[in-house]
Design an enzyme around this catalytic site. Structure first.
Site, PDB file in Angstrom:
ATOM      1  N   TRP A 115       0.840  -1.190   0.000  1.00  0.00           N
ATOM      2  CA  TRP A 115       0.000   0.000   0.000  1.00  0.00           C
ATOM      3  C   TRP A 115       0.887   1.256   0.000  1.00  0.00           C
ATOM      4  CZ3 TRP A 115      -1.123   2.937   4.804  1.00  0.00           C
ATOM      5  CH2 TRP A 115      -2.032   3.982   4.604  1.00  0.00           C
ATOM      6  N   TYR A 154      -4.913  -0.260  -4.686  1.00  0.00           N
ATOM      7  CA  TYR A 154      -3.595   0.341  -4.486  1.00  0.00           C
ATOM      8  C   TYR A 154      -3.021   0.766  -5.831  1.00  0.00           C
ATOM      9  CZ  TYR A 154      -3.766  -1.806   0.200  1.00  0.00           C
ATOM     10  OH  TYR A 154      -4.130  -2.198   1.467  1.00  0.00           O
ATOM     11  N   GLN A 188      14.841  -1.195   5.092  1.00  0.00           N
ATOM     12  CA  GLN A 188      13.712  -1.045   6.008  1.00  0.00           C
ATOM     13  C   GLN A 188      13.068  -2.403   6.285  1.00  0.00           C
ATOM     14  OE1 GLN A 188      11.538   1.780   3.587  1.00  0.00           O
ATOM     15  NE2 GLN A 188      12.110   3.493   4.902  1.00  0.00           N
TER      16      GLN A 188
END
Length: 335
Positions: free
Chosen positions: A21, A54, A291
């Site tokens: 998303w 999305y 990340q």
């Protein structure tokens, strides 16, 4: 990577799932998105969550290409239906039989797969009879296009009604996908107890509160360049509610707690939601592979009681707990 069962089903999923998303097909270029998916696979993530809305279907296509060549049986692929897609015509949204049956075929084509493991109602549709919606989902399951059914951002009474119909139709409604974090706990009062009773697991989104719980947003300071708060394709709108100085000041007070636990602030946030026994997985997103690596380190972490109490003492004044915050816009307002 640890795995958990999805509700009371026999399906095991990675306790950290990868979601795209606001990133794939929108915030980051496809090469970077693919690198994040490859890193997720490298870290042991097998569960991937997306939705047709999305990036107006582009995110599903990007994810499908990124997963191409992987052993399908080793993956759990989730997608959703409800929000407007395509040109946004009067039947291009909602949970009508027409929209569900057309949307599942579009999603499968974009994802490059014959079936999804979980097909989710992305919001509740108060303009379509629930019986119509659940019968359409039952047909999707019987056609082999989805293995399980779930919901996202539904209230407790809506989940209970859908679960009763699912039992009558002999299909498995096994999951709820709500927002959940240290700062947003609206599911705790009603949704979680209902789901525990019914054997429904939570697949929670935004465990890091769109990045606020990483501590990178500082009170009185402009948002970092390239962060979600500067994303004009939707990210800035979502994160805006947390960018108040009273919130950001409290978040900074979590850093010593994370340090004491030997975790980054992002890892602390992800680990916190995974302490809830009704949570089957926490969905993380990423714009850079590193990340993913940072967030995955929260897998298997158990926070002790003193750490949990310290977190509550810091964030209690800014926590949102009101179940009324779970709302669905009327379909007529979507276009």
């Amino acid at each position: 990577m640890q795995t958990r069962t999805l509700g009371s089903s026999g399906l095991r999923i990675s306790e950290i799932a990868y979601g795209n998303w606001l990133t794939h097909g929108s915030q980051v270029e496809e090469e970077a998105a693919t690198a994040c998916v490859r890193q997720a696979l490298e870290e042991g993530i097998t569960t991937f969550d997306t939705a047709d809305v999305y990036a107006n279907t582009a995110a599903e296509a990007v994810l499908g290409r990124a997963l191409r060549g992987e052993r399908r049986e080793g993956l759990e692929i989730f997608t959703k239906v409800y929000w407007p897609t395509g040109p946004g015509g009067h039947n291009d949204h909602g949970l009508s039989r027409k929209h569900i049956m057309e949307s599942i075929d579009g999603s499968l084509s974009r994802l490059g797969t014959d079936y999804v493991d979980l097909y989710q109602a992305h919001r509740y549709d108060d303009e379509t009879p629930l019986e119509e919606t659940m019968e359409a989902f039952a047909d999707v399951v019987r056609q082999g296009k989805a293995l399980y059914i779930g919901v996202s951002e539904w209230r407790a009474e809506q989940i209970r009604a859908a679960h009763e119909l699912a039992r009558e139709l002999r299909i498995s409604l096994v999951s709820s996908q709500p927002q959940y974090s240290m700062l947003w706990r609206v599911i705790e009062a009603e949704v979680v107890p209902t789901c525990e009773e019914l054997g429904i697991g939570q697949i929670v989104w935004s465990p890091i509160a769109q990045g606020v719980l990483t501590g990178k947003y500082l009170p009185g300071q402009p948002a970092p360049e390239g962060s979600r708060a500067t994303d004009d394709k939707g990210g800035a709108n979502m994160i805006g509610r947390w960018l108040r100085d009273d919130v950001l000041e409290r978040v900074q007070q979590l850093k010593p707690i994370a340090d004491q636990a030997g975790l980054s602030m992002a890892q602390l946030a992800v680990a916190w939601v995974l302490q809830n026994d009704n949570v089957s997985a926490a969905i993380i997103g990423a714009s850079r592979p590193e990340q993913v690596t940072d967030n995955v380190a929260a897998a298997g972490v158990r926070l002790d009681e003193d750490t949990l109490k310290a977190i509550d003492a810091v964030v209690d004044p800014i926590v949102e707990r009101d179940p009324e915050q779970t709302r669905t816009p009327r379909r007529r307002d979507l276009l």
